[in-house]
Design a protein around this motif. Sequence first.
Motif: not given
Length: 261
Positions: A158-166
């Motif tokens: 979830a953290a990676q997804f949020l970061d990857a999509h800004g």
Amino acid sequence: MAHGVIAPIDQQRLALAAGADYLESTVVGTLVAPSPTEGAWEPVRLAPSPARPVPSFAILIPGDLRVADPSVPMGRIRAYARTALDAVAAVAGHGAKIVLGSGAARTIGPDVPASEGAARFAEVLILFRDEARARGLEIVLEPLHRGETDLIHTVGEAAQFLDAHGIEGVRIVADLFHIQLEAEPLAQVELLAGRVGHAHIADTDRVPPGQGDWPLGEFLAALRRGGYTGDVTLECRWEDLAAELPDALAAVRAADPAHRS
């Protein structure tokens, strides 16, 4: 911090009488229901009204609204978001959290390229974030085990997804059920606890806390050490909510370092 339970809003008085600090209401089928117009939804008239404002909500999006499919018009998704969030706002306390789990709705599936599905879901997550914020509410993103969805399975993902999509301004749900099924290390949960905005807990395979052997105390201790100071909601399969809830709440409170202190 408080300890509550997920149930339909008409069980709020029962849950409070059984010792819960709050009830986390479901949305689909409780606050909104299909309207006579095909594909549309409308608010449910509640009788009686809730005894007190509701601080958190779950089961946000119906499973047949494919929010990770770019072929589904954004206008249809936006219309549902506004209807559902208006219904939530009518009974919510200010700043109430709304869990966006909705595994069937967000599943990409084999007919959509994974990157396109993820990009569409990011767009939808921003839509719900902004519509919720306009109503004084907060969307929190829930990782779900791979048996429920093919997109975002762990707190780390979830953290990676949020970061990857800004995507800013969206916190994460830590749910022991999904953490256990995905074998996510509690050390990672502790590391990311500063990004956790809500927590769900259950015992083995979703039985009420105290009826299984899952690491309730270790999970809660990891969250608290990592800096999470928020509420903990029981999300379980109940045989008899009124009869089982007092002991389940007692088990969670005994396991929660924040409650003991």
